[in-house]
Design an enzyme around this catalytic site. Structure first.
Site, PDB file in Angstrom:
ATOM      1  N   ARG A 111       0.843  -1.201   0.000  1.00  0.00           N
ATOM      2  CA  ARG A 111       0.000   0.000   0.000  1.00  0.00           C
ATOM      3  C   ARG A 111       0.877   1.250   0.000  1.00  0.00           C
ATOM      4  NH1 ARG A 111      -4.719  -1.693   4.438  1.00  0.00           N
ATOM      5  NH2 ARG A 111      -5.143  -3.751   3.513  1.00  0.00           N
ATOM      6  N   ARG A 122       2.220   1.037  10.400  1.00  0.00           N
ATOM      7  CA  ARG A 122       1.759   1.464   9.070  1.00  0.00           C
ATOM      8  C   ARG A 122       2.934   1.396   8.098  1.00  0.00           C
ATOM      9  NH1 ARG A 122      -2.971   4.167   8.247  1.00  0.00           N
ATOM     10  NH2 ARG A 122      -3.047   4.705  10.462  1.00  0.00           N
ATOM     11  N   GLU A 159      -6.326  -0.742  15.829  1.00  0.00           N
ATOM     12  CA  GLU A 159      -6.929  -1.734  14.925  1.00  0.00           C
ATOM     13  C   GLU A 159      -5.928  -2.810  14.506  1.00  0.00           C
ATOM     14  OE1 GLU A 159      -8.239  -2.173  10.320  1.00  0.00           O
ATOM     15  OE2 GLU A 159      -8.292  -0.148  11.158  1.00  0.00           O
ATOM     16  N   SER A 186     -10.165  -5.972  10.630  1.00  0.00           N
ATOM     17  CA  SER A 186     -11.421  -5.356  10.215  1.00  0.00           C
ATOM     18  C   SER A 186     -12.240  -6.435   9.519  1.00  0.00           C
ATOM     19  CB  SER A 186     -11.142  -4.190   9.264  1.00  0.00           C
ATOM     20  OG  SER A 186     -12.289  -3.410   9.053  1.00  0.00           O
ATOM     21  N   ARG A 219       1.361  -6.021  12.950  1.00  0.00           N
ATOM     22  CA  ARG A 219       0.745  -5.384  14.120  1.00  0.00           C
ATOM     23  C   ARG A 219       0.631  -6.370  15.276  1.00  0.00           C
ATOM     24  NH1 ARG A 219      -3.669  -0.772  12.404  1.00  0.00           N
ATOM     25  NH2 ARG A 219      -2.366   0.245  10.828  1.00  0.00           N
TER      26      ARG A 219
END
Length: 425
Positions: free
Chosen positions: A262, A277, A349, A352, A391
């Site tokens: 990403r 991130r 988070e 999801s 994460r």
């Protein structure tokens, strides 16, 4: 993609649901209605012109057999052909614009989703585990990782630039252990493991909703017109693109480990330090392709499957239901699972889990034959992280850190990792 028949028949309902996401989306519905009206007008006019042309063509044949002059009628047929050609080109452009406009409209939030603007309006559903009380000041995962020699941010930047990290030694083994542990857990629950391509065609990303809206966040190989996947959801969900499935084969459960790529175009200044991130990160994905009647039961089960990973790892977390303004583009309803980070004194988070209903299925044209009606219906698709590996590693470093700088390995991972404690090298 939203069913255009729903927009035609219940435009006010569609506008009302979309406005709970963003009021500016209402104008897209008006544009669809306008284009759809123009499309139908052109089609009606074309049908009339083609009918006239066919009648005149028959008349020409008749007149020729009778030895009569056909010049005037032939001139009219020529005029009709030119008008038909012009309208066919206009129809092509209108239909293309209509399709493109529909592709920019997000999914309708399920009526049960709380209405809100952004993450501050999300609703906590439940918590699991008690955050550990430290008798020393807990350090952030990047500091722990650097001291242990398992996270190398400088060499990551040397190789690739910012938001890239080299994971080394026991860190690499812990990363691999997490991947294997997650895949083993999910496959035992009936998920079929897949090793998909990491490069996909544009239409595959259209199918799951990343294109056209999120092109700026994707890495593209221009020469081959292929994109690096931002999540395994993309290839997994599209496995059944343009297929009609047998009802008895539903539900289909899939899982895959892949790196995800990403550009994080909108993340400037966020999570600059650490591995929260990254431009490239590992993730184990869960995808379900199910009967429409069971999709919300399947969503609850999906969340439980992701939660179990954290429970077995002994990591405190909470489940949050996203409000309408915070929903992802393709989702009708989403639960986020947030894991506790002691150094930040908050939940972040880590998964999801979403029900996209038939939104992606319409874009992919993935259907099943309904045994009761004999008609083809769109499936419902669901996806969730099971979990984001980097994460999870960061959460383990923070929650299992010791005052001497070592990190205890969660019990369920020890056979995978080959040690009980990771110490500074």
């Amino acid at each position: 993609m939203i069913d255009i028949n729903l927009i035609r028949e219940k435009p006010d309902y569609v506008k009302e649901r979309l406005a709970t996401r963003d009021k500016e989306l209402v104008s897209l519905v008006d544009k669809v209605l306008e284009l759809d009206k123009r499309r139908r007008e052109i089609i009606k006019r074309l049908e009339a012109l083609r009918s006239e042309r066919n009648k005149l063509s028959k008349e020409i044949g008749k007149l020729k057999r009778e030895g009569k002059d056909t010049t005037e009628i032939q001139n009219r047929v020529k005029e009709l052909k030119e008008e038909i050609d012009r309208l066919e080109e206009e129809l092509r452009k209108v239909e293309e614009e209509l399709k493109n406009t529909l592709l920019w409209i997000p999914n309708l939030p399920h009526p049960s989703v709380p209405v809100g603007e952004d993450e501050k309006d999300n609703v906590e559903v439940r918590r699991w585990g008690e955050p550990r009380k430290f008798d020393f000041e807990p350090k952030p995962h990047w500091e722990i990782g650097e001291r242990l020699g398992i996270l190398d941010f400088k060499r990551g930047a040397k190789l690739s630039g910012s938001r890239f990290t080299v994971i080394a030694g026991w860190g690499a083994r812990l990363e691999r252990a997490l991947i294997n542990f997650m895949l083993d857990l999910h496959t035992k629950k009936g998920y079929k493991e897949i090793c998909p391509p990491h490069l996909v065609k544009p239409e595959i990303l259209i199918g799951t909703g990343q294109l056209p809206k999120f092109e700026e966040d994707l890495y593209k190989c221009e020469r081959d017109n292929l994109y690096l996947i931002p999540t395994a959801e993309v290839p997994l969900t599209n496995l059944y693109r343009e297929e009609i499935l047998k009802e008895e084969n539903l539900p289909i459960y899939l899982t895959a480990y892949t790196p995800c790529y990403r550009r994080e175009a909108g993340a400037y200044g966020k999570d600059i330090r650490g591995i929260i991130r990254q431009h490239q990160f590992d993730k184990v994905e869960l995808v379900k392709i199910v009967h429409p009647d069971t999709s919300y039961d399947e969503l609850e089960k999906l969340v439980k499957d992701a939660e179990e990973v954290l429970q077995l790892l002994g990591l405190p977390y909470r489940v949050v239901e996203l409000c309408t303004g915070d929903l992802g583009f393709s989702a009708a309803k989403t639960y986020d699972i947030e894991v506790w980070f002691p150094s930040q004194n908050k939940y972040r988070e880590i998964s999801s889990c979403s029900n996209c209903e038939d939104f992606q299925a319409r874009r992919m044209n993935t259907r099943f034959k309904d045994s009761k009606t004999g008609k083809n219906r769109f499936v419902h698709t669901l996806n969730g992280s099971g979990l984001a590996v980097g994460r999870t590693l960061a959460a383990i470093l923070e929650n299992y850190q010791q005052e001497d700088g070592s990190v205890v390995v969660p019990e369920v991972l020890r056979d995978y990792v080959g040690t009980d404690v990771i110490r500074p090298e």
